[in-house]
Design a protein around this motif. Structure first.
Motif, short mmCIF file in Angstrom:
data_model
loop_
_atom_site.label_atom_id
_atom_site.label_comp_id
_atom_site.label_asym_id
_atom_site.label_seq_id
_atom_site.Cartn_x
_atom_site.Cartn_y
_atom_site.Cartn_z
N ASN A 1 9.07 7.92 -8.11
CA ASN A 1 7.55 7.55 -7.58
C ASN A 1 7.60 6.45 -6.50
OD1 ASN A 1 6.32 9.39 -9.23
ND2 ASN A 1 6.07 8.04 -10.86
N PHE A 2 8.37 5.33 -6.75
CA PHE A 2 8.61 4.29 -5.62
C PHE A 2 9.55 4.51 -4.92
CE2 PHE A 2 6.15 1.86 -9.18
CZ PHE A 2 5.40 1.03 -8.23
N ALA A 3 10.82 5.20 -5.33
CA ALA A 3 11.63 5.76 -4.38
C ALA A 3 11.08 6.57 -3.21
CB ALA A 3 12.76 6.55 -4.93
N LYS A 4 10.29 7.44 -3.56
CA LYS A 4 9.73 8.44 -2.53
C LYS A 4 8.93 7.60 -1.63
CE LYS A 4 10.21 12.65 -5.14
NZ LYS A 4 9.41 13.66 -5.71
N ALA A 5 8.04 6.68 -2.09
CA ALA A 5 7.09 5.78 -1.36
C ALA A 5 8.02 4.82 -0.55
CB ALA A 5 6.43 4.93 -2.31
N LEU B 1 0.06 -12.59 -2.54
CA LEU B 1 1.08 -13.22 -3.79
C LEU B 1 1.36 -12.22 -4.63
CD1 LEU B 1 -1.07 -16.59 -4.44
CD2 LEU B 1 0.94 -16.14 -2.99
N ARG B 2 2.62 -12.10 -4.86
CA ARG B 2 3.10 -11.00 -6.02
C ARG B 2 2.30 -10.89 -7.12
NH1 ARG B 2 8.56 -13.97 -5.92
NH2 ARG B 2 8.14 -15.83 -7.30
N PRO B 3 1.65 -9.71 -7.50
CA PRO B 3 1.20 -9.47 -8.90
C PRO B 3 2.23 -9.10 -9.58
CG PRO B 3 0.65 -7.75 -7.35
CD PRO B 3 1.37 -8.71 -6.54
N THR B 4 3.25 -8.33 -8.86
CA THR B 4 4.38 -7.81 -9.56
C THR B 4 5.35 -7.35 -8.35
OG1 THR B 4 5.49 -6.18 -11.07
CG2 THR B 4 3.34 -5.41 -9.86
N SER B 5 6.76 -7.25 -8.51
CA SER B 5 7.50 -7.25 -7.25
C SER B 5 8.16 -5.94 -6.56
CB SER B 5 8.59 -8.42 -7.55
OG SER B 5 8.28 -9.48 -7.82
N GLU B 6 7.58 -4.85 -7.35
CA GLU B 6 8.18 -3.77 -6.93
C GLU B 6 8.31 -3.39 -5.47
OE1 GLU B 6 7.60 -3.45 -10.98
OE2 GLU B 6 6.34 -4.00 -9.38
N THR B 7 7.06 -3.71 -4.77
CA THR B 7 6.64 -3.56 -3.25
C THR B 7 7.43 -4.34 -2.60
OG1 THR B 7 4.45 -4.51 -3.53
CG2 THR B 7 4.57 -2.18 -3.66
N ALA B 8 8.00 -5.60 -3.12
CA ALA B 8 8.69 -6.61 -2.25
C ALA B 8 10.33 -6.10 -2.33
CB ALA B 8 8.70 -8.13 -2.89
N GLN C 1 0.85 -1.20 0.04
CA GLN C 1 0.03 0.08 -0.16
C GLN C 1 0.62 1.10 -0.10
OE1 GLN C 1 -2.49 -0.61 3.54
NE2 GLN C 1 -4.07 -1.42 2.20
N ARG C 2 2.20 1.03 0.08
CA ARG C 2 2.95 2.42 -0.09
C ARG C 2 2.94 3.22 -1.11
NH1 ARG C 2 7.27 1.27 3.68
NH2 ARG C 2 8.12 3.32 3.24
N GLU C 3 2.67 2.68 -2.55
CA GLU C 3 2.54 3.51 -3.65
C GLU C 3 1.15 3.68 -4.06
OE1 GLU C 3 3.34 5.68 -7.12
OE2 GLU C 3 2.25 4.10 -6.99
N GLU C 4 0.38 4.59 -3.96
CA GLU C 4 -1.07 4.84 -4.26
C GLU C 4 -1.51 4.49 -5.68
OE1 GLU C 4 -2.33 8.73 -3.39
OE2 GLU C 4 -1.54 8.54 -1.18
N ASP C 5 -0.69 5.00 -6.53
CA ASP C 5 -1.01 4.39 -8.02
C ASP C 5 -0.85 3.05 -8.19
OD1 ASP C 5 -1.82 6.96 -8.69
OD2 ASP C 5 0.21 7.66 -9.66
N HIS C 6 -0.04 2.56 -7.57
CA HIS C 6 0.66 1.07 -7.73
C HIS C 6 -0.66 0.20 -7.11
CE1 HIS C 6 2.94 -2.56 -8.48
NE2 HIS C 6 2.88 -2.75 -7.05
#
Length: 483
Positions: free
Chosen positions: A239-243, A112-119, A82-87
């Protein structure tokens, strides 16, 4: 005789793509969609052997690029996701949640990972202290999970799919831009080696990866008129770096945010494209680079005239293997030569080597191309050179046929009536577009075709007004139906 003449049954013609495709997946042992959970497919032996070679091609190129191989857990905690709102907005409807371990309710939900950015990016944060720790570049081959609500089709669209994802972090936006270009070049190199044709499109902002600055996609044609997205590359910016507070100490001793990129190649879709571009009414036609067996040696036995045939066939197979050719010997006497032709044509083996009494006596081999069924008989001493020559000719033919098909499918439409006709004919259509999302949405409602994006690798200028609203066009966009 051709495989069609020797076959016991006819394969559904490729013009009836859906039935043809499902039949080939099963008969050529590519994949089986009958697993008792909808949207989950079993890769079977021949198909997964092809997929492994595609995986190897990509992983080799990524590691040359400095991407380290890693393997992250399949579960992601809800608070990280939930860290990145658009994601989260982009993927929340597709998430598989884990809420219990046995009868015990988990303290926090996992997914279960839908994609792994937040992991991955929480770990990038731990690994990044100063500019000296950057760039970080990794890749992993893994399964991801998305509860697709559209109709599923094996390899094209499922709820579990096999892919490779690359993730990188950089000290500047410019370095991340260079990584986007490198990733696109790597993907092109793999698709080109498979003989696939494609167009590279920058997705419109309303259709970019959730959380990206922009997205590039590789769209390829499909015999049923829908385009197949086989790979994507994303500039994620800050975007993800700031999140995830992915920052570092720069040369001046100040804190700065990293920039990140990610990219993914779907192996199921890439395999589906390879099958669909090159296959024919006899089954698969595989590029030699990824064929599990590149040559099949078949002894041709005649009653009373078979002396030395099997022995010579074994010698031929051993000579091919000694030269690095992946070869098989089909000397199973329970089946006729015609049965064997049918089987190996269905499996798409690039070259068939026939050895009969005449070949055995004269130390010769008859070679048959899978793509054209042309035959040539050569002396044993010339066999290896000829086989390698045929590999090259087969690849060039498959590549050129795929490219010509793509070129024949791309047309220009100058008004909505023309666009509607082309959409009904399942073409890939260039149109002038103002860039407004409303025009794209309305166009989809009117013609059942989506604006896929604008060329990333070519500068195309509009020549008229927007095809829908009549305002000034800013882009040349590509419209098609899609999986």
């Amino acid at each position: 005789m051709t495989g069609k003449e020797s076959s016991k049954k006819e394969l559904t013609p490729k013009e009836n793509f859906s039935d043809w495709y499902d039949n080939v997946l099963l008969e050529a042992k590519v994949a089986d969609d009958r697993y008792p959970v909808k949207g989950f497919t079993v890769y079977t032996g021949w198909g997964f052997s092809v997929a492994k070679r595609i995986i190897g091609m990509l992983e080799e190129e990524l590691e040359k690029n400095g991407n380290e191989p890693m393997q992250f857990p399949v579960v992601i905690p809800e608070d990280s996701f939930q860290r990145e709102e658009d994601h989260i907005e982009g993927f929340s409807a597709e998430v598989f949640w884990i809420t219990h371990a046995g009868d015990n309710l988990l303290e926090r939900r996992l997914l279960l990972r839908p994609t792994s950015e937040t992991a991955i990016y929480p770990m990038f944060k731990l690994w990044t202290r100063s500019h000296q720790d950057l760039p970080i570049k990794m890749h992993q081959t893994c399964n991801v999970y998305r509860y697709e609500t559209k109709a599923t089709r094996p390899l094209y669209r499922g709820r579990e799919f096999l892919w490779n994802e690359g993730h990188t972090a950089h000290a500047s936006y410019e370095e991340a831009e260079e990584e986007v270009r490198k990733a696109a070049k790597i993907y092109r190199s793999v698709y080109d080696r498979l003989g696939l044709s494609y167009i590279m499109l920058r997705r419109p902002d309303f259709d970019k990866f959730a959380g990206a600055d922009y997205s590039i996609a590789f769209d390829t044609w499909n015999p049923d008129g829908k385009v197949n997205q086989i790979g994507t590359v994303h500039q994620l910016g800050y975007n993800f770096a700031k999140a995830f507070d992915l920052s570092y100490e720069d040369l001046n001793g100040s804190r700065a945010f990293a920039t990140t990129t990610c990219y993914g190649m779907g192996f199921g879709r890439t395999l589906a494209a390879t099958i669909s571009h090159h296959g024919d009414d006899h089954g698969l036609v595989l590029p030699p680079a990824v064929a599990p067996k590149q040559v099949v040696v078949i002894p041709i036995l005649f009653k009373g005239k078979s002396e030395g045939v099997n022995e010579y066939a074994k010698e031929v197979k051993e000579a091919l293997e000694a030269a690095g050719v992946r070869a098989a010997l089909d000397d199973d006497d329970r089946f006729s030569a015609g049965d064997k032709y049918y089987k190996w044509e269905m499996f798409g083996v690039p070259v068939r080597a026939e050895v009969g009494p005449r070949e055995a006596k004269n130390r010769r081999v008859t070679l048959v191309r899978r793509d054209t069924f042309e035959k040539v008989t050569v002396d044993e001493a010339e066999m290896l050179e000829k086989v390698n020559e045929l590999f090259g000719l087969i690849f060039e033919n498959l590549r050129d046929r795929s490219r010509k098909t793509l070129e024949s499918l791309i047309v220009d439409a100058h008004d909505m009536d023309q666009l509607r006709v082309y959409m009904e004919s399942r073409m890939i259509v260039r149109v002038n577009w103002c860039g407004a999302p409303d025009c794209a949405y309305n166009m989809k409602d009117l013609v059942a075709g989506e604006i896929r994006g604008t060329r990333w690798d070519a500068d195309e200028k509009p020549t008229g007004a927007c095809i829908l609203c009549g305002d000034e066009a800013k882009y040349v966009a590509y419209v098609s139906r899609t999986y």
